[in-house]
Scaffold this motif. Structure first.
Motif, PDB file in Angstrom:
ATOM      1  N   VAL A  31       0.850  -1.187   0.000  1.00  0.00           N
ATOM      2  CA  VAL A  31       0.000   0.000   0.000  1.00  0.00           C
ATOM      3  C   VAL A  31       0.887   1.238   0.000  1.00  0.00           C
ATOM      4  N   ILE A  32       0.585   2.169  -0.904  1.00  0.00           N
ATOM      5  CA  ILE A  32       1.343   3.420  -0.987  1.00  0.00           C
ATOM      6  C   ILE A  32       0.512   4.536  -0.371  1.00  0.00           C
ATOM      7  N   ILE A  33       1.095   5.210   0.614  1.00  0.00           N
ATOM      8  CA  ILE A  33       0.417   6.338   1.230  1.00  0.00           C
ATOM      9  C   ILE A  33       1.303   7.579   1.099  1.00  0.00           C
ATOM     10  N   GLY A  34       0.736   8.734   1.435  1.00  0.00           N
ATOM     11  CA  GLY A  34       1.528   9.964   1.362  1.00  0.00           C
ATOM     12  C   GLY A  34       0.632  11.121   0.976  1.00  0.00           C
ATOM     13  N   PRO A  35       1.124  12.349   1.188  1.00  0.00           N
ATOM     14  CA  PRO A  35       0.294  13.516   0.913  1.00  0.00           C
ATOM     15  C   PRO A  35      -0.053  13.668  -0.570  1.00  0.00           C
ATOM     16  N   SER A  36      -1.062  14.459  -0.836  1.00  0.00           N
ATOM     17  CA  SER A  36      -1.461  14.751  -2.206  1.00  0.00           C
ATOM     18  C   SER A  36      -0.301  15.396  -2.949  1.00  0.00           C
ATOM     19  N   ILE A 157      -1.191  -9.137 -11.599  1.00  0.00           N
ATOM     20  CA  ILE A 157      -0.998  -8.037 -10.658  1.00  0.00           C
ATOM     21  C   ILE A 157      -2.183  -7.098 -10.782  1.00  0.00           C
ATOM     22  N   MET A 158      -2.657  -6.583  -9.640  1.00  0.00           N
ATOM     23  CA  MET A 158      -3.706  -5.563  -9.699  1.00  0.00           C
ATOM     24  C   MET A 158      -3.157  -4.252  -9.138  1.00  0.00           C
ATOM     25  N   LEU A 159      -3.367  -3.180  -9.901  1.00  0.00           N
ATOM     26  CA  LEU A 159      -2.945  -1.847  -9.493  1.00  0.00           C
ATOM     27  C   LEU A 159      -4.191  -1.031  -9.177  1.00  0.00           C
ATOM     28  N   PHE A 160      -4.229  -0.447  -7.988  1.00  0.00           N
ATOM     29  CA  PHE A 160      -5.386   0.361  -7.573  1.00  0.00           C
ATOM     30  C   PHE A 160      -4.925   1.791  -7.302  1.00  0.00           C
ATOM     31  N   ASP A 161      -5.506   2.755  -7.982  1.00  0.00           N
ATOM     32  CA  ASP A 161      -5.142   4.166  -7.773  1.00  0.00           C
ATOM     33  C   ASP A 161      -6.294   4.907  -7.089  1.00  0.00           C
ATOM     34  N   GLU A 162      -6.236   4.999  -5.786  1.00  0.00           N
ATOM     35  CA  GLU A 162      -7.282   5.635  -4.979  1.00  0.00           C
ATOM     36  C   GLU A 162      -8.684   5.147  -5.350  1.00  0.00           C
ATOM     37  N   VAL A 191      -1.454  -0.758  -4.123  1.00  0.00           N
ATOM     38  CA  VAL A 191      -2.657   0.028  -3.857  1.00  0.00           C
ATOM     39  C   VAL A 191      -2.293   1.418  -3.344  1.00  0.00           C
ATOM     40  N   VAL A 192      -2.721   2.452  -4.048  1.00  0.00           N
ATOM     41  CA  VAL A 192      -2.636   3.814  -3.522  1.00  0.00           C
ATOM     42  C   VAL A 192      -3.955   4.109  -2.828  1.00  0.00           C
ATOM     43  N   THR A 193      -3.893   4.437  -1.542  1.00  0.00           N
ATOM     44  CA  THR A 193      -5.144   4.721  -0.835  1.00  0.00           C
ATOM     45  C   THR A 193      -4.900   5.610   0.377  1.00  0.00           C
ATOM     46  N   HIS A 194      -5.966   6.280   0.805  1.00  0.00           N
ATOM     47  CA  HIS A 194      -5.922   7.031   2.056  1.00  0.00           C
ATOM     48  C   HIS A 194      -6.619   6.246   3.169  1.00  0.00           C
ATOM     49  N   GLU A 195      -7.059   5.029   2.859  1.00  0.00           N
ATOM     50  CA  GLU A 195      -7.790   4.224   3.845  1.00  0.00           C
ATOM     51  C   GLU A 195      -6.805   3.516   4.772  1.00  0.00           C
ATOM     52  N   MET A 196      -6.533   4.147   5.908  1.00  0.00           N
ATOM     53  CA  MET A 196      -5.511   3.618   6.814  1.00  0.00           C
ATOM     54  C   MET A 196      -5.944   2.308   7.459  1.00  0.00           C
ATOM     55  N   GLY A 197      -7.240   2.121   7.653  1.00  0.00           N
ATOM     56  CA  GLY A 197      -7.728   0.857   8.207  1.00  0.00           C
ATOM     57  C   GLY A 197      -7.385  -0.297   7.279  1.00  0.00           C
ATOM     58  N   ALA A 203      -2.290  -4.702   4.289  1.00  0.00           N
ATOM     59  CA  ALA A 203      -0.973  -4.548   3.652  1.00  0.00           C
ATOM     60  C   ALA A 203       0.073  -5.472   4.267  1.00  0.00           C
ATOM     61  N   ASP A 204       0.899  -6.065   3.421  1.00  0.00           N
ATOM     62  CA  ASP A 204       2.101  -6.728   3.898  1.00  0.00           C
ATOM     63  C   ASP A 204       3.159  -5.673   4.168  1.00  0.00           C
ATOM     64  N   ARG A 205       3.101  -4.614   3.362  1.00  0.00           N
ATOM     65  CA  ARG A 205       4.101  -3.554   3.486  1.00  0.00           C
ATOM     66  C   ARG A 205       3.452  -2.234   3.107  1.00  0.00           C
ATOM     67  N   ILE A 206       3.847  -1.196   3.800  1.00  0.00           N
ATOM     68  CA  ILE A 206       3.368   0.148   3.496  1.00  0.00           C
ATOM     69  C   ILE A 206       4.559   0.986   3.053  1.00  0.00           C
ATOM     70  N   VAL A 207       4.328   1.750   1.981  1.00  0.00           N
ATOM     71  CA  VAL A 207       5.369   2.626   1.455  1.00  0.00           C
ATOM     72  C   VAL A 207       4.857   4.054   1.613  1.00  0.00           C
TER      73      VAL A 207
END
Ligand code: ADP
Ligand code: ADP
Length: 227
Positions: A31-36, A157-162, A191-197, A203-207
């Motif tokens: 899961v990829i997180i980070g500011p806009s 592979i599945m890519l999810f953008d928000e 997965v790019v998401t803002h869903e922290m839950g 997630a196995d790993r968060i970037v």
């Protein structure tokens, strides 16, 4: 499954990706997180060449992402993509949206493609919507169709953008539940998401990205501390 080595991307003079190094293993959920504006969407879009990187190396399932059209097509066949805006074809029914690419690209017979589409609609929980048009569905239902459509190409592979950012709050869970099921079924996912839950649970790993860079990477425990 995905290897990115020192990947850089500029939009004109603006550097959107700075020396991205990322590996996603088979069955891993990253899961990829980070500011806009930190480059999350750009990163995910370089992987199937929706955006072109200028330097560094990207390899998807052992296929190097070069300007070679056959490589790009091969990588696109292996990567299913789900966008924030569902991007369904408005003039096609749900069933037609899902069967279009399998029939045209994978050369499946219509009956076979439809049978598979119905199985996928069962899987995402909306078999009764098969003959509706996208505009007749809720946002959550449309996004579940978009996931079914991507899965119909049998990607590795599945890519999810928000995927839930355009949804009303009450519809977010139904889409996240489908993604969770997919993750637990062993799909490799970025997965790019803002869903922290979701990030914490699945997630196995968060970037964590900021300013076009990966500034942190690790298991969810690394990001979420239990009191
Ligand atoms: P995020 O997904 O983290 O919000 P993006 O990858 O969408 O970030 O964008 C990263 C940066 O690149 C932002 O500053 C954005 O304005 C810029 N950017 C994105 N797409 C383009 C484009 N097509 N042309 C110019 N700049 C862009
Ligand atoms: P997201 O919310 O997915 O990060 P944005 O709202 O940042 O998307 O961008 C929406 C679209 O506008 C994208 O196609 C992106 O490439 C483009 N875009 C974003 N920033 C810029 C920019 N500074 N210049 C030109 N295009 C941009």
């Amino acid at each position: 499954m995905i290897i990115m080595r020192d990947v850089c991307k500029w939009y004109g003079n603006f550097q959107a990706l700075r020396n991205i190094n990322l590996r996603v293993k088979p069955k891993e959920v990253v899961v990829i997180i980070g500011p806009s504006g930190s480059g999350k969407s750009t990163l995910i879009r370089t992987i199937n060449r929706l955006e072109k990187h200028q330097s560094g190396e990207i390899i998807v399932d052992n296929i190097p992402l070069t300007d070679n059209v056959r490589n790009i097509e091969a990588i696109r066949m292996e990567t299913g993509m789900v966008f924030q805006q569902f991007n369904l074809f408005p003039h096609l029914t749900v069933l037609q949206n899902i069967t279009l690419a399998p029939i045209k690209v994978r050369k499946r017979k219509k009956a076979e493609a439809e049978a598979m589409a119905m199985q996928l609609l069962e899987r995402v929980g909306i078999p009764e919507q098969a003959n509706k048009y996208p505009a007749q569905l809720s946002g959550g239902q449309q996004q579940r169709v978009a996931i079914a459509r991507a899965l119909a190409m049998q990607p590795k592979i599945m890519l999810f953008d928000e995927p839930t950012s355009a949804l009303d709050p009450e519809m977010i869970k139904e889409v996240l539940d489908v993604m969770k099921e997919l993750a637990y079924s062993g799909m490799t996912m970025l997965v790019v998401t803002h869903e922290m839950g979701f990030a914490r649970e699945v997630a196995d790993r968060i970037v964590f990205m900021d300013g076009g860079e990966i500034v942190e990477s690790g298991p969810p425990e690394h990001f979420f501390h239990n009191p």
